[in-house]
Design an enzyme around this catalytic site. Structure first.
Site, mmCIF file in Angstrom:
data_model
loop_
_atom_site.group_PDB
_atom_site.id
_atom_site.type_symbol
_atom_site.label_atom_id
_atom_site.label_comp_id
_atom_site.label_asym_id
_atom_site.label_seq_id
_atom_site.Cartn_x
_atom_site.Cartn_y
_atom_site.Cartn_z
ATOM 1 N N LYS A 1 -6.448 4.443 7.902
ATOM 2 C CA LYS A 1 -4.702 5.815 7.638
ATOM 3 C C LYS A 1 -6.085 6.777 7.002
ATOM 4 O O LYS A 1 -4.981 7.610 7.997
ATOM 5 C CB LYS A 1 -5.062 5.465 5.912
ATOM 6 C CG LYS A 1 -4.141 3.792 5.923
ATOM 7 C CD LYS A 1 -4.143 3.731 4.455
ATOM 8 C CE LYS A 1 -3.451 1.679 4.927
ATOM 9 N NZ LYS A 1 -3.217 1.149 3.179
ATOM 10 N N SER B 1 1.034 -1.376 -0.474
ATOM 11 C CA SER B 1 0.254 -0.429 0.483
ATOM 12 C C SER B 1 0.760 1.528 0.230
ATOM 13 O O SER B 1 0.551 2.176 -0.132
ATOM 14 C CB SER B 1 -0.620 -0.285 1.078
ATOM 15 O OG SER B 1 -0.363 -0.363 2.658
#
Length: 804
Positions: free
Chosen positions: A699, A656
């Site tokens: 996040k 990611s």
């Protein structure tokens, strides 16, 4: 800004459940929940597996814990079991051949306990009445009569022998060694001295007559022994006849009652034969018994326990087929055991100590097992497969094979098995067994796969409301109003990280229901509202987020370096997710890239020090393909770069961060600064397309908290992949900041879109001649790579001249 269309509106940041769709005041008004929510595929498989009769079509239910696997299958089986017939009772009886192989008797449900009671009463009466037979007047008279008859015969033989002896000059005398013929002279026995004084002719004549009489005496003694044997046989026959007559009326009623069951009649016949063969044991023992203190001496009276019935499985209390869940599937708990009693240091057992296992109790119905528990218990899994293969349950002593000496033990006759076995486990167990155990796929042919998610539909939202109502009703909790139900459904979507899905992990939802009801009751309310659900969610987060707050403090006081303002070349904020048991959160981490002349390619510092996982390494290596396809068509790459997660002291895994690493690499090559107020997440492929990642909500929320602590400027935000837009279920705090324009979220499909947002400079496209547009990121990167290639070529020529 040209890329304003990539900025997400507030409506895109979450999915909201409309409480107006619920037509009730509270969940108390709802009907009971029927069936299982959102598991149509699994329900179809279960219905098929339970319906098919073949023994190999047992069911393996796989899914994550909390998806309702156990509760669902128990509910289904309990409903199905009531429609089936009650299975038979099973009884074990004594083996009259050698005593080591007890046999079973199968009876319709309910008759087993009745049969046991009948036999118990029979044994009581046998123990009471048979010993009395030997004390009765009739028995003594018959015994005396037999004795008298044979005594007369015995007396007649000896009288005849004595008369013949007298005629031949002899008399019979009894000595210690038995009967002896003694010669007689003048009316008195001849002594040894007198015998020696006889002439030889007289001695010879006396010896001849004595020899004939001795032969006759021997014949008479043989006849006497035969008469005595006849007397004993006659007495034994009389005793058998008396005992048989005495017990005949005890058996006759039961034999009539169970006349249609040949196995019971056969058992009664064996019992009567055994009793007649044990007449000597049945006589009352009037001898003295010595009682030792602290020691239990065995009973001297005859025992009739061998005629009792061991009611092995009693199903008379069932209302249908049995449904057995064995939580601790040890070998003995599954397949039964033979217990022992310790007396005077010796371990003894018999057929009455045979105890059933779960397979015996579930015979004719269903057995539910936990796969993990079966596998961790020695011998259980292999023995279970043998039972399925042989269609019988054999009770064995599993430790017998480990003994140095063989011991005599019971070997009960195996019970035929007719049982549907349901195994519950995680997908990992299912696929491991399927891959490495060829027998598994033979005996568990039906896979019922419980999904952890279901579609976000109106019907499923209504089912969620029914589930909440059922849980409140079952556990006597305060009921939920429509707003509380809607907030719970929204949290369910948050758990799946998908606006189009609800969570099927009802264990966590049930915990949320309980916690929200607790806060509503504490506040004195009569129902649960949305604010109570929100409070329960926040309270759970507070109980779990100590580590998150510590990391936040390190960022705020500067221990962890994170910039949220300004612009820096080759530096970017990546986003990571920390997974701590049942709680996860996101935080930014500084990622830096340095580029320089060389042929080393990409140097991943995490990889070099073995802090990088294989997926992360793969993401970094993809850069070579991206740069080769975009910038190395007309020149070699003379590039060396080092990539590093700053202040990272633990392992790094996942791809990611590959977008952030690529953006930082492009910035370093183009010497164009990246805005530090924008964090990035997403993976990239070799074509420069941005791919979705996990943990997007954590996040974004983690970076927002950092920006809020350092001060929101209105220019900060997060870039996410476009494919992750459907995964957004952000909390209220982030949504309000976006709505007020103090924080932003962009979704991109390519690296070019992302780099434009980060630098404010166009990425650039090639023209018809293959040249990049002027004053663009790609043009600057291309020129830098071209310059590095030329420089490396010049150095190469200089080295060649020096060598010459």
């Amino acid at each position: 800004m040209a890329l304003d269309h990539l900025r997400l509106e507030t409506d895109s940041l979450t999915w909201r459940c409309d409480p107006n769709q619920f037509e009730f005041e509270t969940t108390r008004d709802l009907p009971p929940l029927e069936g299982t929510i959102g598991q149509e595929r699994a329900m179809t498989a279960i219905d098929f597996g339970l319906g098919i009769k073949d023994s190999g079509f047992n069911v393996f239910i796989l899914g994550e814990p909390g998806t309702g696997r156990s509760s669902t299958i128990k509910k289904i089986l309990n409903a199905r079991a009531k429609e089936r017939e009650i299975p038979d009772d099973w009884c074990y009886v004594h083996d009259f051949n050698d005593g080591t192989r007890p046999d079973f008797i199968r009876l319709p449900a309910g008759q087993g306990s009745e049969f046991k009671k009948d036999v118990d009463r029979l044994v009581e009466r046998l123990a009471e009445e048979l010993p009395r037979v030997f004390e009765s007047k009739e028995y003594e008279e018959q015994k005396s009569k037999i004795a008298a008859e044979h005594q007369e015969k015995h007396k007649a033989l000896f009288q005849q022998l004595e008369h013949e002896a007298e005629e031949k000059g002899f008399t019979l005398q009894r000595t210690v060694s038995g009967l002896v013929l003694v010669p007689v002279r003048d009316g008195h026995p001849l002594s040894q001295e007198e015998y020696e004084n006889l002439s030889d002719e007289e001695k010879t004549d006396l010896d001849e007559r004595g020899s004939k009489l001795q032969d006759h005496l021997n014949d008479v003694l043989r006849d006497v022994r035969r008469i005595e044997e006849d007397a004993r046989e006659a007495t034994a026959a009389m005793e058998k006849e008396v005992v048989s007559y005495a017990m005949k009326h005890l058996f006759v009623d039961l034999e009539q009652k169970y006349a249609e069951d040949e196995r019971i009649l056969e058992h009664f016949t064996n019992c009567k034969k055994d009793i007649l063969n044990r007449i000597e044991e049945l006589r009352p023992n009037k001898g003295p018994q010595i009682a030792l203190p602290g020691i239990k001496m065995p009973q001297q009276e005859a025992s009739f326990d061998r005629y009792l019935v061991n009611l092995f499985v009693d199903n008379h209390g069932l209302e249908g087929a049995p449904v057995v869940y064995e939580a601790n599937p040890t070998y003995f708990n599954l397949f039964g055991r033979i217990e022992h009693v310790i007396q005077m240091g010796n371990a003894t057992t018999d057929y009455k100590m045979i105890k059933p296992g779960a397979l015996h109790r579930a015979n004719g119905g269903y057995l539910i097992l936990d796969c993990r528990e079966v596998l961790i218990n020695l011998f259980s899994y292999e023995a279970l497969k043998r039972c399925i293969r042989n269609k019988e349950v054999k009770i064995e002593d599993m430790t017998e094979q480990f003994r140095l000496l063989a011991t005599v033990s019971l070997k009960p006759r195996p019970v035929p098995l007719d049982c549907k076995i349901i195994m519950i486990g995680t997908p990992l167990f299912y696929y491991l067994l399927f891959q490495y155990d060829t027998d598994f796929r033979k005996y568990f042919k039906v896979k019922a796969d419980f999904d952890r998610m279901m579609k976000n539909t109106w019907e499923n939202a209504q089912q969620y409301a029914l589930f909440i109502g059922a849980k409140c009703r079952d556990e006597a909790l305060l009921h939920f109003d429509p707003t509380a139900v809607a907030r719970t459904v929204e949290h369910s979507a948050r758990l799946t990280e998908d606006q189009a899905r609800f969570s099927s992990c009802f264990l966590e939802i049930a915990n949320l229901i309980r916690e929200a009801a607790f806060y509503a009751e504490r506040d004195g309310g009569d129902r649960v509202a949305a604010e109570h659900v929100e409070l329960a969610i926040e309270a759970r987060t507070y109980r779990c987020n100590k580590v998150e707050e510590k990391i936040q403090e390190f960022i705020e006081d500067g221990t962890l370096l994170v910039d949220t303002e300004g612009a820096v070349v080759g530096q970017i904020n990546g986003l990571t997710v920390y997974q701590l048991g049942d709680y996860s959160f996101g935080k930014p981490v500084r990622l830096t890239v340095r580029t320089y002349l060389g042929k080393g390619g990409m140097v991943n510092i995490e990889r070099e020090v073995k802090l990088s996982g294989p997926i992360h390494d793969k993401g970094v290596m993809i850069f070579s393909g991206f740069f080769g396809e975009r910038f190395a068509q007309d020149k070699p790459l003379a590039l060396a770069a080092s990539i590093c997660f700053e202040q990272s002291y633990a392992g790094v895994e996942g791809d990611s961060a590959s977008c952030a690493e690529l953006y930082a690499l492009l910035s370093s090559l183009a010497q164009v600064p990246i805005k530090q107020g924008i964090a990035v997440t997403g993976s990239v492929n070799q074509r420069g397309q941005v791919q979705p990642i996990g943990g997007v909500n954590e996040k974004i929320e983690g970076f927002y908290l950092v920006c809020k602590a350092k001060g929101l400027t209105g220019e900060q935000g997060v870039i996410i992949p476009e494919a992750n837009r459907r995964n957004l279920m952000l909390n209220k705090m982030v949504r309000e900041a976006v709505e007020q324009g103090r924080f932003h979220i962009w979704s991109v499909t390519s690296v070019d879109e992302g780099i434009e947002i980060l630098t404010g400079m166009a990425a650039g496209e090639r023209d018809a001649e293959g040249r990049w547009a002027e004053n663009t990121i790609n043009q600057k990167v291309d020129q830098r790579l071209l310059k590095m290639a030329e420089t490396l070529r010049k150095f190469g020529k200089g080295e060649e001249k020096n060598e010459k």
